[in-house]
Design a protein around this motif. Structure first.
Motif, PDB file in Angstrom:
ATOM      1  N   UNK A 117     -42.866  42.458 -21.104  1.00 12.46           N
ATOM      2  CA  UNK A 117     -41.424  42.980 -20.864  1.00 12.46           C
ATOM      3  C   UNK A 117     -40.807  42.319 -19.725  1.00 12.46           C
ATOM      4  N   UNK A 118     -39.402  42.057 -19.946  1.00 12.19           N
ATOM      5  CA  UNK A 118     -38.568  41.148 -18.921  1.00 12.19           C
ATOM      6  C   UNK A 118     -38.495  42.275 -17.794  1.00 12.19           C
ATOM      7  N   UNK A 119     -38.317  41.774 -16.406  1.00 11.43           N
ATOM      8  CA  UNK A 119     -37.976  42.861 -15.331  1.00 11.43           C
ATOM      9  C   UNK A 119     -36.774  43.369 -15.654  1.00 11.43           C
ATOM     10  N   UNK A 120     -36.448  44.727 -15.243  1.00 13.84           N
ATOM     11  CA  UNK A 120     -35.080  45.288 -15.704  1.00 13.84           C
ATOM     12  C   UNK A 120     -33.944  44.764 -14.949  1.00 13.84           C
ATOM     13  N   UNK A 121     -32.712  44.574 -15.372  1.00 17.80           N
ATOM     14  CA  UNK A 121     -31.367  44.183 -14.787  1.00 17.80           C
ATOM     15  C   UNK A 121     -30.347  45.206 -14.753  1.00 17.80           C
ATOM     16  N   UNK A 122     -29.855  45.523 -13.673  1.00 19.02           N
ATOM     17  CA  UNK A 122     -28.766  46.821 -13.829  1.00 19.02           C
ATOM     18  C   UNK A 122     -27.668  46.413 -14.775  1.00 19.02           C
ATOM     19  N   UNK A 123     -26.895  47.277 -15.517  1.00 16.70           N
ATOM     20  CA  UNK A 123     -25.626  46.751 -16.144  1.00 16.70           C
ATOM     21  C   UNK A 123     -24.696  46.236 -15.271  1.00 16.70           C
ATOM     22  N   UNK A 124     -23.691  45.428 -15.640  1.00 17.30           N
ATOM     23  CA  UNK A 124     -23.018  44.854 -14.999  1.00 17.30           C
ATOM     24  C   UNK A 124     -22.088  46.105 -14.156  1.00 17.30           C
ATOM     25  N   UNK A 125     -21.400  45.923 -12.994  1.00 12.44           N
ATOM     26  CA  UNK A 125     -20.399  46.827 -12.859  1.00 12.44           C
ATOM     27  C   UNK A 125     -19.064  46.594 -13.253  1.00 12.44           C
ATOM     28  N   UNK A 126     -17.936  47.063 -12.933  1.00 10.96           N
ATOM     29  CA  UNK A 126     -16.525  47.069 -13.291  1.00 10.96           C
ATOM     30  C   UNK A 126     -16.233  45.789 -12.658  1.00 10.96           C
ATOM     31  N   UNK A 127     -16.472  45.856 -11.398  1.00 11.12           N
ATOM     32  CA  UNK A 127     -16.152  44.616 -10.544  1.00 11.12           C
ATOM     33  C   UNK A 127     -16.747  43.310 -10.983  1.00 11.12           C
ATOM     34  N   UNK A 128     -18.223  43.463 -11.256  1.00  7.74           N
ATOM     35  CA  UNK A 128     -18.849  42.203 -11.897  1.00  7.74           C
ATOM     36  C   UNK A 128     -18.258  41.618 -13.180  1.00  7.74           C
ATOM     37  N   UNK A 129     -17.835  42.733 -13.968  1.00  9.16           N
ATOM     38  CA  UNK A 129     -17.121  42.027 -15.310  1.00  9.16           C
ATOM     39  C   UNK A 129     -16.028  41.608 -15.101  1.00  9.16           C
ATOM     40  N   UNK A 130     -14.917  42.124 -14.208  1.00  7.46           N
ATOM     41  CA  UNK A 130     -13.774  41.330 -13.919  1.00  7.46           C
ATOM     42  C   UNK A 130     -13.953  40.156 -13.267  1.00  7.46           C
ATOM     43  N   UNK A 131     -14.999  39.863 -12.332  1.00 12.57           N
ATOM     44  CA  UNK A 131     -15.201  38.685 -11.810  1.00 12.57           C
ATOM     45  C   UNK A 131     -15.908  37.585 -12.852  1.00 12.57           C
ATOM     46  N   UNK A 132     -16.602  38.019 -13.705  1.00 15.42           N
ATOM     47  CA  UNK A 132     -17.166  37.232 -14.858  1.00 15.42           C
ATOM     48  C   UNK A 132     -16.188  36.830 -16.074  1.00 15.42           C
ATOM     49  N   UNK A 133     -15.366  37.907 -16.257  1.00 17.09           N
ATOM     50  CA  UNK A 133     -14.637  37.836 -17.771  1.00 17.09           C
ATOM     51  C   UNK A 133     -13.113  38.206 -17.647  1.00 17.09           C
ATOM     52  N   UNK A 134     -12.983  38.560 -16.321  1.00 16.92           N
ATOM     53  CA  UNK A 134     -11.492  38.997 -16.107  1.00 16.92           C
ATOM     54  C   UNK A 134     -10.397  38.108 -16.547  1.00 16.92           C
ATOM     55  N   UNK A 135     -10.683  36.733 -16.637  1.00 15.47           N
ATOM     56  CA  UNK A 135      -9.698  35.743 -17.189  1.00 15.47           C
ATOM     57  C   UNK A 135      -9.471  36.147 -18.608  1.00 15.47           C
ATOM     58  N   UNK A 136     -10.062  36.485 -19.319  1.00 25.30           N
ATOM     59  CA  UNK A 136      -9.859  36.716 -20.814  1.00 25.30           C
ATOM     60  C   UNK A 136     -10.055  38.409 -21.355  1.00 25.30           C
ATOM     61  N   UNK A 137     -10.952  39.070 -20.766  1.00 27.45           N
ATOM     62  CA  UNK A 137     -11.239  40.391 -21.298  1.00 27.45           C
ATOM     63  C   UNK A 137     -10.330  41.476 -20.800  1.00 27.45           C
ATOM     64  N   UNK A 138     -10.094  42.534 -21.723  1.00 32.88           N
ATOM     65  CA  UNK A 138      -9.058  43.508 -21.357  1.00 32.88           C
ATOM     66  C   UNK A 138      -9.686  44.361 -20.524  1.00 32.88           C
ATOM     67  N   UNK A 139      -9.849  43.994 -19.040  1.00 31.21           N
ATOM     68  CA  UNK A 139     -10.292  44.845 -18.228  1.00 31.21           C
ATOM     69  C   UNK A 139      -9.296  45.727 -17.214  1.00 31.21           C
ATOM     70  N   UNK A 140      -8.030  45.685 -17.674  1.00 23.53           N
ATOM     71  CA  UNK A 140      -7.077  46.275 -16.975  1.00 23.53           C
ATOM     72  C   UNK A 140      -6.189  45.278 -16.205  1.00 23.53           C
ATOM     73  N   UNK A 141      -4.888  45.347 -16.652  1.00 22.15           N
ATOM     74  CA  UNK A 141      -4.089  44.205 -15.875  1.00 22.15           C
ATOM     75  C   UNK A 141      -3.512  44.477 -14.509  1.00 22.15           C
ATOM     76  N   UNK A 142      -3.968  43.694 -13.501  1.00 20.91           N
ATOM     77  CA  UNK A 142      -3.438  44.150 -12.188  1.00 20.91           C
ATOM     78  C   UNK A 142      -1.855  43.372 -12.358  1.00 20.91           C
ATOM     79  N   UNK A 143      -1.176  43.936 -11.096  1.00 17.66           N
ATOM     80  CA  UNK A 143       0.105  43.181 -11.179  1.00 17.66           C
ATOM     81  C   UNK A 143      -0.038  41.514 -10.672  1.00 17.66           C
TER      82      UNK A 143
END
Lengths: 178, 365
Positions: B185-211
């Motif tokens: 089995x692969x070593x376990x990886x944690x799920x992405x945090x909200x911050x990590x999701x914004x850093x990785x996919x914030x340019x396109x994903x619906x992660x909450x619109x900052x002003x």
């Protein structure tokens, strides 16, 4: 070293779990293993079979048309798999319920009265372990200590108290095989 | 043996790998021969450990649209099914591809058409590789041939999905789903945090619109034909980049081969034994196993043609992948298909007999 085994009988006899214990025992002995069940609309009382391959090298096909050992636990499986054993191979069967015993002359044929032995112990659930003991006696492809380790891995921890009874059943099978 | 090396079913390991790679959500509906995937997830209760959601949807149509919603938020989401269930998802596939949403779909293929049989088959190749849904799109399609690859391709599938913002399909079959093998089995990886999701996919994903930035819109709708054409051209550039960069394959005993088997998934395991049996009889046979079915290893197959007298494409179908082999090879080398249908799996010697029948009869006479 390579051993291709087909185990076939009724659903509920412990065919699949016996295969799993052999496979885990192989892993404990450092071998490569595959375990491929027949899967279908199967149920208790219907037929069930599993193909287990143990090898010291990478295993290619998990599906075999010929095997080194067939462990046969009912007549339907005898009809289907007697011819699958390679010349010089082993056919181990429980005569209980067998109406047409195997007739081939080019293979080793052994009997294990596992249903009868299990009845003597008063625990019918040890049936497949008696058969396993008989197999290991005739084909010591895995060492008993690795089988016990394999048992520990295949059985959920809450049932580990049953391991001594299973070990005794294996020894009973080793003694009873003919 | 370390504790991460276990004897495991292909289906079960998909579930374990999903939890260990930090998957956020699984949405599915049970169907043989892959029901163990959701059963294992329910048994493992990852919602109590990693927080992963496991949900039995009311149908396959619902499952695939739950993926759309989860993926739109930049989450790692997946589903699994088998052939008839996958057909139900095809509209969703097209929408996911059109909205460029990363996600993982597992198809443990059984025999068709229609309800068909629950026995293993590879007759969904066209559906997986050529579309399934409507429009000019492709999935990245991975074909595992072992329980270890069932484990490894989950994490790899998510990596590819997010790298290209594209759905990835693991195209397995009833054999790799149902069989047990030794797997690390692969070593376990944690799920992405909200911050990590914004850093990785914030340019396109619906992660909450900052002003200060425009809203991200997830859609596959492009009513203006000129806009739709530009978008389609962009998609095609992406698929061409995938074709250039992501081809994966395995070659077995190909160096001196005069004849070549091409097979993927469980069928390739059977063919590996055919190669050994043929070589024991003095036939110089090799095996090329595509690991990615899209992108297909066309160039690698074409490069082998100068040394080959014939190719046998072996599939549990009436001949689907063979079309891609023919496109790769052209008229440089004879290409023939061999397959069994409806859930019947040929033994290694049956494949060898087919090879001899096709290419070696004259030599024997």
């Amino acid at each position: 070293m390579k051993e291709e085994i087909i185990i076939a009988g009724f659903g509920g006899q412990g065919v699949l779990s016996m295969g799993k214990i052999i496979a885990y025992s192989g892993i404990m002995q450092g071998m490569e293993v595959t375990w491929m069940p027949s899967y279908g609309p199967e149920m208790r009382g219907g037929t069930a079979n599993v193909t287990v391959v143990l090898s010291s090298r990478r295993i290619s096909s998990p599906i075999v048309s010929r095997c080194d050992t067939a462990i046969i636990l009912n007549q339907q499986s005898m009809d289907k798999f007697e011819s699958s054993v390679r010349s010089g191979g082993l056919l181990l069967y429980d005569p209980n319920g067998i109406t047409k015993p195997p007739a081939r002359k080019d293979i080793t044929i052994c009997k294990i009265e596992a249903a009868e032995e299990a009845a003597k112990t008063g625990n019918a659930k040890t049936y497949n372990m008696i058969v396993l003991g008989a197999y290991l006696k005739k084909r010591p492809v895995v060492q008993l200590e690795n089988v016990i380790k394999g048992l520990k891995k295949s059985i959920p921890e809450r049932h580990h108290k049953l391991i001594p009874a299973n070990e005794q059943a294996i020894h009973r099978g080793m003694e009873a095989v003919r | 043996m370390d504790n991460n090396t276990i004897l495991c079913k292909g289906n079960d390991v998909i579930a374990l790998a999903a939890i260990r790679c930090g998957c956020d959500g699984y949405f599915g509906y049970p169907i043989t021969p892959q029901s163990e995937i959701m059963e294992k997830l329910m048994e493992e209760k990852p919602w109590e450990t990693t927080g992963m959601v496991v949900l039995q949807a009311e149908s396959e149509v619902a499952s695939i649209n739950m993926l759309y919603g989860g993926a739109a938020c930049g989450k790692k989401v997946m589903t699994s099914s088998s052939s008839p269930g996958v057909s139900l998802m095809c509209e969703g596939f097209s929408y996911l591809a059109g909205a460029e949403l990363p996600c993982l779909i597992v198809n443990v293929v059984r025999g068709g058409p229609g309800l068909g049989t629950i026995q293993p088959a590879q007759s969904d190749y066209f559906q997986a590789v050529k579309g399934g849904g409507h429009g000019d799109y492709h999935f990245i399609v991975l074909a595992p041939a072992s329980v270890q690859e069932m484990n490894d391709f989950v994490d790899m599938g998510f990596d590819l999905a997010f790298k290209y913002r594209n759905p990835v399909m693991i195209l397995a079959d009833g054999i790799v789903g149902q069989m047990m093998e030794k797997v690390t089995l692969s070593p376990p990886k944690p799920r992405w945090t909200d911050e990590e999701i914004i850093a990785l996919s914030g340019s396109w994903a619906t992660t909450g619109k900052p002003s200060g930035r425009r809203e991200n819109i997830i859609t596959s709708l492009a009513m203006d034909a000129a806009v739709a054409e530009k978008f389609n051209e962009k998609l095609q550039r992406k698929f061409n980049e995938i074709r250039r960069r992501e081809v994966r394959l395995e070659k077995i005993k190909c160096d001196d081969a005069e004849y070549l088997l091409i097979a993927y998934g469980a069928m390739s395991r059977i063919c590996e034994e055919t190669v050994d049996n043929a070589r024991a009889q003095g036939i110089r046979l090799g095996l090329l196993r595509p690991i990615t079915l899209f992108p297909f290893p066309s160039e690698q197959i074409a490069a082998m043609t100068p040394q080959l007298k014939g190719i046998l494409s072996v599939e549990l179908s009436a001949g689907q992948m063979v079309e891609d082999v023919r496109l790769a090879v052209g008229d440089k080398t004879p290409v023939t298909h061999f397959g069994r249908l409806g859930g019947i799996v040929p033994a290694p010697d049956e494949v060898l007999a087919a090879l001899k029948r096709t290419y070696l009869q004259n030599e024997n006479e």
